[in-house]
Design a protein around this motif. Structure first.
Motif, short mmCIF file in Angstrom:
data_model
loop_
_atom_site.label_atom_id
_atom_site.label_comp_id
_atom_site.label_asym_id
_atom_site.label_seq_id
_atom_site.Cartn_x
_atom_site.Cartn_y
_atom_site.Cartn_z
N ILE A 47 2.17 15.79 10.59
CA ILE A 47 3.22 16.20 10.01
C ILE A 47 4.37 14.46 9.68
CG2 ILE A 47 4.63 17.21 11.73
CD1 ILE A 47 6.45 18.56 9.59
N GLY A 48 4.89 13.74 8.88
CA GLY A 48 5.02 12.97 9.11
C GLY A 48 6.47 13.34 9.18
N LEU A 49 7.53 11.85 9.96
CA LEU A 49 8.70 12.24 10.01
C LEU A 49 9.80 12.76 8.96
CD1 LEU A 49 9.44 9.36 12.84
CD2 LEU A 49 8.72 11.81 13.55
N THR A 50 9.09 12.43 8.02
CA THR A 50 9.87 12.72 6.70
C THR A 50 9.46 14.69 6.47
OG1 THR A 50 8.32 12.22 5.31
CG2 THR A 50 10.12 10.35 5.81
N GLY A 51 9.03 14.89 7.41
CA GLY A 51 8.71 16.45 6.27
C GLY A 51 7.05 16.26 6.21
N HIS A 52 6.73 15.24 5.96
CA HIS A 52 5.53 14.63 4.68
C HIS A 52 4.39 15.40 4.60
CE1 HIS A 52 4.30 10.22 6.04
NE2 HIS A 52 3.10 11.43 6.47
N ILE A 53 3.32 16.19 4.00
CA ILE A 53 2.03 17.27 4.73
C ILE A 53 0.98 16.07 3.77
CG2 ILE A 53 2.53 19.04 5.37
CD1 ILE A 53 2.65 20.34 2.96
N GLY A 54 0.33 15.26 3.86
CA GLY A 54 -0.45 15.01 3.40
C GLY A 54 0.53 13.42 2.66
N PHE A 55 1.04 12.80 1.53
CA PHE A 55 1.90 11.83 1.49
C PHE A 55 3.43 12.34 0.76
CE2 PHE A 55 -0.28 7.53 3.44
CZ PHE A 55 0.72 7.55 3.82
N ASN A 56 3.54 13.74 0.40
CA ASN A 56 4.09 14.48 -0.50
C ASN A 56 5.99 14.19 -0.04
OD1 ASN A 56 2.56 15.65 -2.11
ND2 ASN A 56 1.36 15.98 -0.20
#
Ligand code: GLP
Length: 263
Positions: free
Chosen positions: A133-142
């Motif tokens: 999980i990215g800090l924006t809440g992205h999964i993959g680059f969603n």
């Protein structure tokens, strides 16, 4: 959704590695959806070690990665193709012809998205999709505002993501601004989804994803629509969850987790 909290990062990694290798043993020609990022490096080290020590056989496994930076050749050391070869594929006996990553150099991104979706479909769909999980809440680059129905396509990276991944490129400015990524809809079609989140930097976004409202501003919150999704956290990443005792009681009580309790 099930939330599994392990004491240390190492314990969380070991649990996910065991779930994945158990699935490979059960279905040798499984199709795995794979992820990248710092979190996954430890997981891939563990899987490579299990391949070596426990002779886990990947020769029939197919894989599809979530995403790739637009503009990077597969030979670029910051490309996700390079990452996957380096951290996993070169260390296990997977046939690289069965490993797939969206092309970052097909200028026709619409065509690239269609090609990738067709390949996944031809393979019979994804049995298990692994996620960070990215800090924006992205999964993959969603990134925020990604449609929950989206399929593989080009996305512009959010400033938070450029800052998060900037160190790999020297700075946020030098980080590619766009990426090809499986869509939220592509991910939700997988048979099972496993997210691994470790470290205190993920505590806020994990709490929002799990206990906050479902919103396209946090793509990971779409995982509540998936009927077979588990999120494995270490204690640091689980720190801001309100209902930790409840999640722990499910893990201790549900018979399906019995083989995994002492991992
Ligand atoms: C990148 C990937 C994501 C991944 C994220 C997490 O942005 N595109 O799929 O979830 O990294 O990175 P890390 O594990 O380094 O926090």
């Amino acid at each position: 959704m099930e939330l599994i909290i392990r004491k240390t990062t190492q314990d969380a990694v070991k649990l996910v590695a065991t779930i994945i290798t158990d699935a490979v043993i059960e279905k040798p020609n499984i199709t795995l959806g794979l992820a990248t990022g710092g979190t996954m490096e430890k997981l891939y080290d563990k899987i490579a070690l299990m391949h070596k020590e426990e002779k886990i056989d990947f020769s029939l496994v197919k894989s599809f990665n979530l995403d790739e930076y637009i503009g990077l050749e597969p030979t670029d050391k910051n490309s996700y193709r390079f990452y996957m070869n380096h951290h996993l594929f070169d260390k296990i006996n997977i046939d690289k012809r069965n490993t797939h990553i969206p092309s970052g150099v097909n200028e026709d991104t619409l065509e690239e998205g269609e090609i990738y979706e067709a390949l996944i479909e031809e393979a019979g769909g994804l049995d298990i999709q692994l996620l960070g999980i990215g800090l924006t809440g992205h999964i993959g680059f969603n990134e925020p505002l990604s449609s929950f129905a989206s399929r593989t396509r080009a996305k512009t990276l959010a400033p938070t993501t450029l800052a998060q991944n900037g160190p790999y490129f020297g700075s946020a400015e030098k980080t590619p601004k766009r990426a090809m990524t499986m869509g939220v809809g592509t991910i939700l079609d997988a048979g099972m989804v496993i997210m691994l989140a470790t470290g205190a930097s993920k505590a806020d976004i994990i709490a929002k994803t799990v206990e906050g409202p479902i919103t396209p501003m946090i793509s990971a919150s779409a995982l509540h629509f998936h009927p077979n999704c588990i999120i494995v956290c270490d204690e640091a990443a689980a720190e801001k969850l309100q209902n930790k005792d409840y999640y722990n009681s499910i893990f201790e009580t549900d018979p399906k987790w019995e083989p995994y309790r002492n991992i």
